[in-house]
Design an enzyme around this catalytic site. Structure first.
Site, PDB file in Angstrom:
ATOM      1  NE  ARG A  26      -3.441   2.788   0.608  1.00 15.93           N
ATOM      2  CZ  ARG A  26      -4.484   3.037   1.387  1.00 15.93           C
ATOM      3  NH1 ARG A  26      -4.985   2.066   2.126  1.00 15.93           N
ATOM      4  NH2 ARG A  26      -5.036   4.223   1.414  1.00 15.93           N
TER       5      ARG A  26
ATOM      6  NE  ARG B 102      -7.537   3.750  -2.191  1.00 14.94           N
ATOM      7  CZ  ARG B 102      -8.034   4.349  -1.119  1.00 14.94           C
ATOM      8  NH1 ARG B 102      -8.700   3.674  -0.218  1.00 14.94           N
ATOM      9  NH2 ARG B 102      -7.911   5.648  -0.991  1.00 14.94           N
TER      10      ARG B 102
ATOM     11  CG  ASP C   8      -8.692   1.795   2.477  1.00 16.55           C
ATOM     12  OD1 ASP C   8      -7.929   2.046   3.438  1.00 16.55           O
ATOM     13  OD2 ASP C   8      -9.772   2.378   2.301  1.00 16.55           O
TER      14      ASP C   8
ATOM     15  CG  ASP D 272     -10.915   2.375   5.801  1.00 11.25           C
ATOM     16  OD1 ASP D 272      -9.695   2.492   5.998  1.00 11.25           O
ATOM     17  OD2 ASP D 272     -11.509   2.913   4.845  1.00 11.25           O
TER      18      ASP D 272
HETATM   19  N1  PH2 Z   1     -12.467   4.383  -0.555  1.00 11.25           N
HETATM   20  C1  PH2 Z   1     -12.164   5.657  -0.379  1.00 11.25           C
HETATM   21  C2  PH2 Z   1     -12.652   6.716  -1.261  1.00 11.25           C
HETATM   22  N2  PH2 Z   1     -13.529   6.242  -2.289  1.00 11.25           N
HETATM   23  N3  PH2 Z   1     -14.750   4.575  -3.391  1.00 11.25           N
HETATM   24  C3  PH2 Z   1     -15.106   3.283  -3.521  1.00 11.25           C
HETATM   25  N4  PH2 Z   1     -15.969   2.928  -4.467  1.00 11.25           N
HETATM   26  N5  PH2 Z   1     -14.610   2.312  -2.688  1.00 11.25           N
HETATM   27  C4  PH2 Z   1     -13.719   2.628  -1.689  1.00 11.25           C
HETATM   28  O1  PH2 Z   1     -13.291   1.715  -0.942  1.00 11.25           O
HETATM   29  C5  PH2 Z   1     -13.329   3.977  -1.539  1.00 11.25           C
HETATM   30  C6  PH2 Z   1     -13.874   4.936  -2.422  1.00 11.25           C
HETATM   31  C7  PH2 Z   1     -11.298   6.092   0.733  1.00 11.25           C
HETATM   32  O2  PH2 Z   1     -10.709   5.087   1.381  1.00 11.25           O
HETATM   33 MG    MG Z   2     -10.990   3.946   3.150  1.00 10.32          MG
HETATM   34 MG    MG Z   3      -8.074   3.483   5.032  1.00 10.72          MG
END
Ligand code: PH2
Ligand code: MG
Ligand code: MG
Length: 163
Positions: A82, A91, A94, A96
């Site tokens: 990452r 990325r 990710d 979260d």
């Molecule tokens: N994550 C983000 C910003 N935008 N859009 C989608 N479709 N999926 C994501 O996981 C995503 C995003 C920030 O981490």
């Molecule tokens: Mg995110």
């Molecule tokens: Mg994140």
């Protein structure tokens, strides 16, 4: 023991392999892990054109404190190379931390529940698939209710004409 909810996303490289890898790592540290299907989604708030995402959600049980979970998620992201050249850059992986039981935290670099998850369909939809009755301790709403709330709202265009 707290119920933990994690959002997974990838839009760079072999997206499916990155998510599969994350799931196997999470399964090793989180009890009773359940994982949603993988959803292909349009990038939200991307500062430049980006590839489509693969998003998913995972829910399980853990006794680990928030900081420890966060460190684990960042370590897994690092294993997939990452990089963070700018905010919301494409990325490989990710991860979260969305919810951790009834924990409400507002610290530098650690806000739980995740500050933007209630508006994000790419988080709520996979999460509602596996845990619709999970409660957001800030609003008292379930994931299922939060999803119907955004479903009822008109979809905003991503860029406004003339700006
Ligand atoms: N994550 C983000 C910003 N935008 N859009 C989608 N479709 N999926 C994501 O996981 C995503 C995003 C920030 O981490
Ligand atoms: Mg995110
Ligand atoms: Mg994140």
């Amino acid at each position: 023991m707290d119920r933990v909810a994690i959002a997974l996303g990838s839009n760079l490289g072999d997206r499916r392999a990155h998510l599969d890898f994350a799931v196997s790592r999470l399964r090793a540290s989180i009890l009773n892990l359940r994982v949603s299907r993988y959803y292909e989604t349009e990038p939200v708030d991307a500062p430049e054109p980006e590839p489509l995402f693969l998003n998913a959600a995972a829910v399980g049980d853990t006794a680990a404190p928030a900081r420890e979970i966060l460190a684990m998620l960042m370590a897994i992201e690092q294993e997939r190379g990452r990089a963070r050249p700018f905010q919301n850059a494409a990325r490989t992986l990710d991860l979260d931390l969305i919810l951790l039981g009834n924990v409400v935290l507002n610290e530098e670099r650690l806000v739980i529940p995740h500050p933007r998850f209630r508006e994000r369909r790419f988080v709520l939809e996979p999460l509602a698939e596996i845990a619709p009755d999970l409660v957001d301790p800030v609003t008292g709403s379930t994931i299922g209710t939060l999803l119907t709330t955004i479903n009822a709202e008109p979809q905003r265009p991503r860029t406004l004409p003339g700006t």
